[in-house]
Design a protein around this motif. Structure first.
Motif, PDB file in Angstrom:
ATOM      1  N   GLN A 338     -19.299   0.850 -28.319  1.00  0.00           N
ATOM      2  CA  GLN A 338     -20.037   1.738 -27.398  1.00  0.00           C
ATOM      3  C   GLN A 338     -20.278   3.472 -28.379  1.00  0.00           C
ATOM      4  OE1 GLN A 338     -19.044   0.167 -23.102  1.00  0.00           O
ATOM      5  NE2 GLN A 338     -17.159   0.566 -24.127  1.00  0.00           N
ATOM      6  N   ASN A 360     -24.343 -10.594 -21.918  1.00  0.00           N
ATOM      7  CA  ASN A 360     -25.349 -10.646 -21.039  1.00  0.00           C
ATOM      8  C   ASN A 360     -25.841 -11.876 -20.595  1.00  0.00           C
ATOM      9  OD1 ASN A 360     -26.673  -9.506 -22.779  1.00  0.00           O
ATOM     10  ND2 ASN A 360     -28.476  -8.590 -21.264  1.00  0.00           N
ATOM     11  N   LYS A 365     -26.385 -14.487 -12.157  1.00  0.00           N
ATOM     12  CA  LYS A 365     -26.034 -13.823 -11.166  1.00  0.00           C
ATOM     13  C   LYS A 365     -25.352 -14.348 -10.169  1.00  0.00           C
ATOM     14  CE  LYS A 365     -26.993  -9.584  -8.854  1.00  0.00           C
ATOM     15  NZ  LYS A 365     -26.454  -8.283  -9.396  1.00  0.00           N
ATOM     16  N   LYS A 371     -22.451  -4.764  -7.570  1.00  0.00           N
ATOM     17  CA  LYS A 371     -23.709  -5.191  -8.458  1.00  0.00           C
ATOM     18  C   LYS A 371     -22.907  -4.289  -9.754  1.00  0.00           C
ATOM     19  CE  LYS A 371     -28.387  -3.512  -9.332  1.00  0.00           C
ATOM     20  NZ  LYS A 371     -27.668  -2.602 -10.892  1.00  0.00           N
ATOM     21  N   LYS A 372     -22.010  -3.025  -9.505  1.00  0.00           N
ATOM     22  CA  LYS A 372     -21.308  -2.433  -9.458  1.00  0.00           C
ATOM     23  C   LYS A 372     -20.774  -3.371 -11.673  1.00  0.00           C
ATOM     24  CE  LYS A 372     -18.014   1.532 -10.561  1.00  0.00           C
ATOM     25  NZ  LYS A 372     -17.077   2.777  -9.837  1.00  0.00           N
ATOM     26  N   PHE A 374     -20.684  -6.628 -11.487  1.00  0.00           N
ATOM     27  CA  PHE A 374     -21.795  -7.152 -12.393  1.00  0.00           C
ATOM     28  C   PHE A 374     -21.995  -6.377 -13.582  1.00  0.00           C
ATOM     29  CE2 PHE A 374     -25.969  -9.204 -13.242  1.00  0.00           C
ATOM     30  CZ  PHE A 374     -25.226 -10.620 -13.895  1.00  0.00           C
ATOM     31  N   ASP A 375     -22.795  -5.276 -12.936  1.00  0.00           N
ATOM     32  CA  ASP A 375     -23.281  -4.157 -14.764  1.00  0.00           C
ATOM     33  C   ASP A 375     -22.429  -4.280 -15.706  1.00  0.00           C
ATOM     34  OD1 ASP A 375     -25.821  -4.627 -12.903  1.00  0.00           O
ATOM     35  OD2 ASP A 375     -25.538  -2.758 -11.905  1.00  0.00           O
ATOM     36  N   GLU A 376     -20.744  -4.212 -15.054  1.00  0.00           N
ATOM     37  CA  GLU A 376     -19.485  -3.351 -16.486  1.00  0.00           C
ATOM     38  C   GLU A 376     -19.716  -5.042 -16.954  1.00  0.00           C
ATOM     39  OE1 GLU A 376     -16.793  -2.407 -13.940  1.00  0.00           O
ATOM     40  OE2 GLU A 376     -17.174  -0.342 -13.355  1.00  0.00           O
ATOM     41  N   LYS A 378     -21.649  -6.778 -18.372  1.00  0.00           N
ATOM     42  CA  LYS A 378     -22.383  -7.211 -19.624  1.00  0.00           C
ATOM     43  C   LYS A 378     -22.430  -5.945 -20.876  1.00  0.00           C
ATOM     44  CE  LYS A 378     -26.393  -7.493 -16.376  1.00  0.00           C
ATOM     45  NZ  LYS A 378     -27.211  -7.444 -15.398  1.00  0.00           N
ATOM     46  N   SER A 379     -21.274  -5.189 -20.751  1.00  0.00           N
ATOM     47  CA  SER A 379     -21.186  -4.288 -21.434  1.00  0.00           C
ATOM     48  C   SER A 379     -20.142  -4.777 -22.752  1.00  0.00           C
ATOM     49  CB  SER A 379     -19.748  -3.251 -20.837  1.00  0.00           C
ATOM     50  OG  SER A 379     -19.177  -2.690 -22.249  1.00  0.00           O
ATOM     51  N   ASN A 437     -12.504   2.205 -17.257  1.00  0.00           N
ATOM     52  CA  ASN A 437     -13.357   3.307 -16.832  1.00  0.00           C
ATOM     53  C   ASN A 437     -12.844   4.173 -16.319  1.00  0.00           C
ATOM     54  OD1 ASN A 437     -15.332   0.818 -15.585  1.00  0.00           O
ATOM     55  ND2 ASN A 437     -14.059   1.030 -13.759  1.00  0.00           N
TER      56      ASN A 437
END
Length: 447
Positions: A338, A360, A365, A371-372, A374-376, A378-379, A437
């Motif tokens: 990153q 990802n 889904k 959602k937060k 799930f988005d994490e 993808k990192s 985080n």
């Protein structure tokens, strides 16, 4: 009382346990109806008992594992008993070996013949204190006919095969197993972390063309080289993101947590991409004056260490003999991927194309997952965790024809033989069938 989820043969639920230097991550998931991975829950905790991929403090590691497992269990509503554990560390070694099996007749070759060849590899004599973790078949020779990828169904009396063998220190393996057991869990299998990460971020076309996976973690950088769909070389470099943080701490004379925040928020792998007049104000210690740090000077510190890590990776590429056969270039993943401008630095040092690998494309889904979260997922940070799920699901499906254990089964199990050897059985099936985080206070860090 809330109902807990149990698994079935049709949709086995598996758990991946990534014991990293910076964080311990637990992922719970199953295969969805669209043939992707449906993550049911995630739990992570700060890893304070692991150093460069190896357990340095049993009690602290057990505490972190327990914390991560509890968080994942609550979020997924699954009782976690059995886990697929990732293993890395500077003790990991790899070697090439050739096995030969002479059959009684020239009837059709079946799966048992291949399993016999692989079992023979586990009898190799290694240096004292080392044991075999994975035996990965590469290609077969049947009656002096080389280059065969799928020998099942062929007639032949003499079978030969090239194997990629991965070994590790017995003490390091036992320490991981001890931590898992003390956390009241059962280790279904140990999976080399770069192999797991490759499942999450590489596709078959890249593996066939030739590609290098570079997983930059907190304590180690894992390397795996694929060509013609076969793993050719693996290595673990004992350098990672934590050593970059230490360099910033020393070079900028700041606290370690400040150095980590500086790296995450303002860090860059190329100093020339930053302007000279960009300054970061860091709060002083116990009422002392704020310290001003140049973003460009910060980037110089980071670039020097990242160049060293990339040079080690490039050395492994050259020593593998596949430097000129890597059409797919390099795929970087893990928390270190990153870092801004790292792709450009990798391309500059190695001369190979580079991209960041995200897991990802394997994720389905899940409406019940926040959602937060799930988005994490993808990192690149979660590439190993998702890869462990993929490997675990393949293991469960391979053993789905075995009878279920009597009583309640929360996470699918396999036979005792499969539990100790599944790492290579899974590879055979596939081979022959087809940061935690960080909250930054803008008042403290201004640009």
């Amino acid at each position: 009382m809330e109902k807990r989820i149990t698994t079935s043969i049709e949709t086995p639920i598996v758990v991946g346990l990534d014991i990293g230097t910076t964080k311990i991550c637990v992922t719970v998931g199953r295969r969805s109806g669209i043939n992707k991975i449906e993550v049911l829950g995630v739990g992570y905790a700060e890893s304070s008992g692991v150093n460069r991929g190896m357990v340095a403090n049993i009690q602290k590691t057990v505490s972190s594992i327990t914390q991560a497992v509890e968080a994942a269990s609550v979020q997924s509503n699954v009782n976690i008993n059995i886990v697929h554990v990732g293993i890395a560390g500077q003790h990991i070694k790899s070697l090439q070996h050739r096995g030969i099996l002479t059959r009684k007749d020239d009837t059709e070759i079946n799966r048992k013949d291949i399993e016999q060849l692989v079992e023979d590899m586990y009898k190799l004599v290694l240096p004292p204190g080392e044991e075999i973790i994975h035996v990965l078949p590469q290609e077969f020779t049947i009656d002096n006919e080389p280059g065969i990828k799928d020998p099942i169904g062929m007639a032949g009396r003499r079978m030969e095969a090239n194997f990629h063998i991965i070994s590790g220190h017995v003490s390091a393996v036992k320490n991981i197993q001890k931590c898992v057991a003390k956390a009241n869990l059962e280790a279904q299998e140990l999976i080399l972390e770069p192999l797991a990460s490759s499942e999450a971020v590489l596709d078959e076309a890249e593996k066939d063309a030739g590609v290098v996976l570079v997983d930059i973690g907190g304590g180690t950088t894992d390397v795996a080289i694929f060509h013609e769909g076969i793993i050719r070389h693996t290595a673990v470099i004992p350098l990672g993101g934590n050593i970059v943080t230490e360099d910033i701490k020393q070079g900028c004379s700041v606290l370690r947590n400040q150095a980590e925040l500086l790296k995450i928020r303002f860090g860059s792998a190329l100093a020339d991409e930053n302007r000279d007049n960009e300054i970061i104000s860091v709060p002083g210690l116990r009422g002392r004056d704020h310290k001003e740090i140049s973003v460009k000077n910060l980037a110089y510190i980071i670039q020097a260490r990242m160049e060293e890590i990339i040079e080690h990776v490039y050395y492994e590429i050259k020593s593998s003999g596949y430097e000129r056969k890597l059409i797919g270039g390099i795929v970087i993943t893990g928390g270190g991927a990153q870092l801004k401008h790292l792709v450009q630095l990798v391309e500059y040092v190695t001369g190979l194309d580079c991209r960041v690998g995200f897991p990802n494309e394997h994720l389905a889904k899940n409406e019940e997952l926040p959602k937060k979260v799930f988005d994490e997922l993808k990192s690149p940070l979660y590439a190993t965790g998702i890869g462990l799920l993929i490997k675990g699901i393949e293991a469960a499906e391979y053993n789905s024809d075995s009878k279920e254990k009597p009583g309640k089964l929360d996470v699918v199990g396999i036979s005792e033989r499969g539990r100790s050897r599944f790492g290579f059985l899974d590879r055979i099936v596939k081979f022959i069938s087809d940061d935690s985080n960080v909250n930054v206070d803008d008042k403290e860090y201004t640009k």
